[in-house]
Structures are given as C-alpha cells and as structure tokens.
Design an enzyme around this catalytic site. Structure first.
Site, short mmCIF file in Angstrom:
data_model
loop_
_atom_site.label_atom_id
_atom_site.label_comp_id
_atom_site.label_asym_id
_atom_site.label_seq_id
_atom_site.Cartn_x
_atom_site.Cartn_y
_atom_site.Cartn_z
N GLU A 32 0.84 -1.21 0.00
CA GLU A 32 0.00 0.00 0.00
C GLU A 32 0.87 1.25 0.00
OE1 GLU A 32 -2.48 2.89 -0.02
OE2 GLU A 32 -3.25 0.85 -0.25
N THR A 41 -10.87 4.72 -2.33
CA THR A 41 -12.31 4.57 -2.51
C THR A 41 -12.96 3.83 -1.34
OG1 THR A 41 -11.99 4.55 -4.91
CG2 THR A 41 -14.07 3.67 -4.09
N SER A 46 -20.59 4.90 -0.75
CA SER A 46 -21.96 4.89 -0.22
C SER A 46 -22.23 3.81 0.80
CB SER A 46 -22.96 4.75 -1.39
OG SER A 46 -22.79 5.77 -2.33
N HIS A 50 -25.35 -3.61 -2.80
CA HIS A 50 -26.40 -3.54 -3.80
C HIS A 50 -26.98 -4.93 -4.10
CE1 HIS A 50 -25.71 0.67 -4.86
NE2 HIS A 50 -24.42 0.42 -4.77
N ARG A 311 -14.37 7.16 -7.65
CA ARG A 311 -14.66 5.85 -8.23
C ARG A 311 -13.75 5.61 -9.42
NH1 ARG A 311 -20.86 7.50 -8.65
NH2 ARG A 311 -20.01 9.47 -7.90
N CYS A 400 -13.75 9.71 23.47
CA CYS A 400 -14.65 10.36 22.52
C CYS A 400 -16.06 10.34 23.11
CB CYS A 400 -14.63 9.62 21.17
SG CYS A 400 -15.83 10.24 19.98
N CYS A 442 -11.92 14.97 21.44
CA CYS A 442 -11.05 13.81 21.65
C CYS A 442 -9.76 13.84 20.85
CB CYS A 442 -11.81 12.52 21.33
SG CYS A 442 -12.30 12.36 19.59
#
Length: 476
Positions: A32, A41, A46, A50, A311, A400, A442
């Site tokens: 990475e 992404t 969202s 789906h 995307r 927090c 926090c």
C-alpha cells in the site's frame, strides 16, 4: 525474500484478496502506498451492498454483484464487521420512471436477484413514512444491505496478517521489472520481489499496469461528494432510498449507515486529478436539493460533515479482472466502481482462483478465518461494561464523548495486527472523532495515545500519514 504474490493496493478488493490467498501455503505481501489500508475509494463511498438489479445481464458486474451480496452477511459475521440487511428502494416520481422501475425489475430477474417486488404508492409510504408525497411507487430489493466499508477492509487486512500476509505500508510502486520469472517492484528506494502481481490499485490501476507496458486500461476518477447527517435524524430512512439511475450512476441516495447516521449523495463528476477529494458548497447544495426530492424534510441543520470519494471508472463498462496480455503473471483487477463493494467478496474468490490455478499450493491446516472481535463499549450493557472495566481500567476512561469510545478501544486499535499509525487510522477503527463535534474534544487525546503506544514524539503523529502532521514542534 521472494513473495509468491504481491497484491498492490490495500483497499477492500486488495485486502479481501490477500485474505483469500492467505488460506494457502504461499508467501503474500499486501502493498500500500499510504500509511494505512482503506485510504482510497474504500473509505469514501456509499457503503451500500447492492442487490444486483442494475448491472447489465451477462457482465462480470452482474455475476459478481449478486454473488458478493449473497456472501456479505456471513463474511461480516465471521470478521465481526457491522452489516445490516435493510433492503433498498428505487423510487419513481412519474409514470415514465415507473417504466424504468419495471425495466430494473426485469433486469434484476435476469440477474437472479432474489425477492424483487414493485411497491405501489401506499405500500411505499407504509414502509418509508418520510418519503415524498410525489412518489408514485418503487422497486423493493430485500437482499440489499449496508456495511461499513473501511471496517470491512481493515478486518480483512488484519485477518490476512494473522494468517501470514505481510502488510507493507508507505510503499508507492514506481517501477516494475521482470526477469522472466520474478517481478522486482520498486518505490525508488526499496524493492519487493514477487512471482505474481495482483493490480488492485483502484484509480491508479492504469498507471500500475503501464509499468509493465500494459496500456490497455484507462481509469477516469469519478468524484462523488457526500453529506453525513447526525444520528438524530437517522430514522428518516429505514431502507436505502435510490432515485432512478442515469448513465453517470445510481444517482443521489438517502440511506442509513450501520452506525445510525444518515448519508446523502453522491454526486458524479469525471475529473483528471486522482487525489482531488475536495468538496464544494455548490455541489453539496445540489445534493441536498436532489435528496429532498426523496425525503423533503431534510435540512442542513443536522449535517455534521461532508466528504468526497473517487470511483475508478474505466472505458469498458464492466469490471476488468484478467491476466495482462503483456504478462500472464500480472493480474489486473481494474474498473472496480459501483457495485465494487458489494462484489468484493466474490471478486476476491474470482482472483484467488486465477492465481491458485497457476501456483497450485495446498491450503493451510491452521488457517484462521476470523479475527478477535473488537470491543465496542458503546454497544455494551452496564453489566458488561462493569466487568470489562474491572479487567482493564482503560475501558473506563471515555475519550470520545460523541461516540462513547474508550481509551482501551483506542489502544486496542493501535496494537492490533496492522494496527493504526495515525489519527484517521484510529478514527476508522474505533469511530473516535466521527461524532457531532468531529474530533474537537477527543482529537488531542488520540494524538497523545498514538505517541504513547508507538513510542514516538508527539509531533511525529500525523492525521493520515505523509506530511499531515498534527503538531510541528513543541512550544516553550
């Protein structure tokens, strides 16, 4: 060391693929360029699983969407990741849009999506009382759901590491050489050697492929901006509410999240800059206005933050999952836009099958498919909290307040396999800083805990790696 497989890109696709490969007696590296997994992404989408009625029948998108959605609930249960089978509604506001809904029903049936049904206005209003009075009806898809995409990515990467995968951070691939048997992957300073490469680099898939002379992929970043609302209005949508789709995507949605917030978006704008995740007031205002077509009572009052994601849109209107024509030991996993998250479990299996058909290694007898369930103090009963604090007082110190996240949870996130190394890494793993005040209370304490647990100076702690330092030097 020569790895059998190097997976380039630690998003949800790369991390789940590394997990599937870690089942076998092979050496796997998850590579990475950023300071953590889920930095592209996979941290800004969202979060929808789906149903699969949207993709064109016969495509990889259609096949892997339906398969991935079927796998998602059990995968999330195994990895202790939040998932809710809320179902989805595609709402029509005219007779013409009702015709589109019927077309989606036919397409979904062709894709073998289970349980699809067309709701009339009365049934729609009964299911979603806050829906606009202008709605004519909707397509109901009970197999759809919601998941936390970055928690799924983190869980998959952690599980891969538990099973022997090496997670290599901050390694931006800049050159790839091949000697006929083994790839040498370079970041300009260090190198990694691997017999096979899986190119799961998201919007950078085309650039990674080009390093071996494969110019067959062209990725266009399609920016989507979102607005996240406070939990106080989370009940305005029980299900994911879509409007009828366009050629640019599934349109503006209103959906609950697994943590009880309400999410609005995304926009859809093709751009050139693969790092541009800025938001604009005009676009956010447009999102709200369109979202109000579905749920008219929405206002800006409860919006606690906005964000954008990119995307990976490719010219080919389908997923690209295949060996490169330039080198059969290089597998492209490109164009994984929506429904990429939904398809991710099935994509990982699909890619694993391609690789293991070549390597032919045995499965590990001691493969562990799960990970230790994270402490989620906010979901515990008072009795459970008391018992936990008696074992470790750190769980009795709330860091927090908005999300009720404890010091113990933050320390766990830092010490986990492939654990957090920056403030945003803690945020994604624990939700510290995701509440109404967005880290105003926090944030400083999280910085202190990172420095303490990592054994570094406090001014070395960053927000998300690189040069994103929180503090640059001590004051006198």
């Amino acid at each position: 060391m020569i790895y059998d497989v190097a997976v380039v890109g630690a998003g949800v696709i790369g991390s789940l693929t590394a997990r599937e490969l870690s089942r076998y007696n092979i050496k796997v590296a998850l590579v990475e360029k950023c300071n953590d997994m889920a930095m592209g992404t996979s941290k800004a989408n969202s979060a929808i699983v789906h149903a699969g009625f949207d993709a064109k029948p016969g495509t990889l998108k259609a096949k892997l969407n339906v398969e991935g959605t079927a796998l998602m609930p059990s995968l999330c249960e195994t990895l202790h990741v939040p998932f809710k089978p809320v179902g989805s509604l595609v709402v029509a506001f005219s007779d013409e849009e009702m015709d589109t809904v019927k077309e989606l029903l036919d397409r979904g049936n062709a894709n073998n999506v289970p349980g699809l049904e067309i709701y009339d206005k009365a049934k729609l209003k009964a299911e979603e009382p806050s829906i606009s009075d202008e709605a004519k009806g909707a397509l109901w898809a009970p197999s759809a759901g919601i998941v936390c995409p970055y928690e799924l990515t983190i869980a998959a990467a952690e599980n891969a590491v538990i099973n022997g995968t090496e997670f290599i951070r901050n390694f931006e691939v800049k050159a790839i050489d091949f000697d006929g048997e083994v790839f040498t992957i370079s970041n300009g300073t260090d190198t990694i050697k691997a017999k096979y490469i899986i190119n799961a680099a998201g919007v950078y898939c085309d650039e990674i492929a080009a390093l071996i002379g494969d110019n067959s992929i062209h990725t266009t970043p399609r920016k989507g901006e979102y607005m996240l609302c406070d939990k106080s209005i989370g009940s305005l949508a029980k299900h994911t509410i879509f409007q009828c789709p366009s050629k640019m995507g599934k349109g503006i949605l209103v959906t609950p999240t697994v943590d009880g917030n309400l999410l609005l978006g995304p926009s859809a704008l093709d751009i050139e800059d693969k790092e541009d995740v800025t938001t604009t007031a005009d676009t956010l205002a447009e999102i709200l206005e369109i979202a109000k077509k579905s749920v008219p009572v929405l206002t800006t009052r409860e919006v606690i933050t906005s964000f954008a994601g990119l995307r990976a849109h490719c010219d080919k209107d389908d997923f690209i999952i295949e060996k490169s024509e330039k080198n059969a030991q290089f597998i492209n996993v490109a164009g994984i836009e929506s429904p990429g998250l939904s398809s991710a479990p099935a994509i990982a299996l699909y890619v694993k099958d391609i690789v293991m058909a070549e390597i032919k290694a045995e499965e590990k007898a001691d493969f562990n498919p799960t990970r230790e369930e994270p402490v989620r103090f906010r979901h515990m009963s008072n009795e459970e909290r008391k018992a936990l604090i008696e074992k470790n007082p750190a769980y009795g110190r709330i860091i927090c307040r908005c999300e009720t996240i404890t010091e113990g949870e933050i320390i766990d996130a830092i010490k986990a396999p492939a654990g957090a190394r920056d403030v945003d890494g803690v945020k994604r793993r624990t939700r510290a800083g995701m509440g109404r005040c967005q880290g105003g209370f926090c944030g400083s304490k999280v910085v202190e805990l990172l420095a303490q647990e990592l054994g570094v100076e406090i001014n070395e702690i960053t927000k998300f790696g690189g040069n994103s330092k929180i503090l640059y030097e001590r004051t006198k």
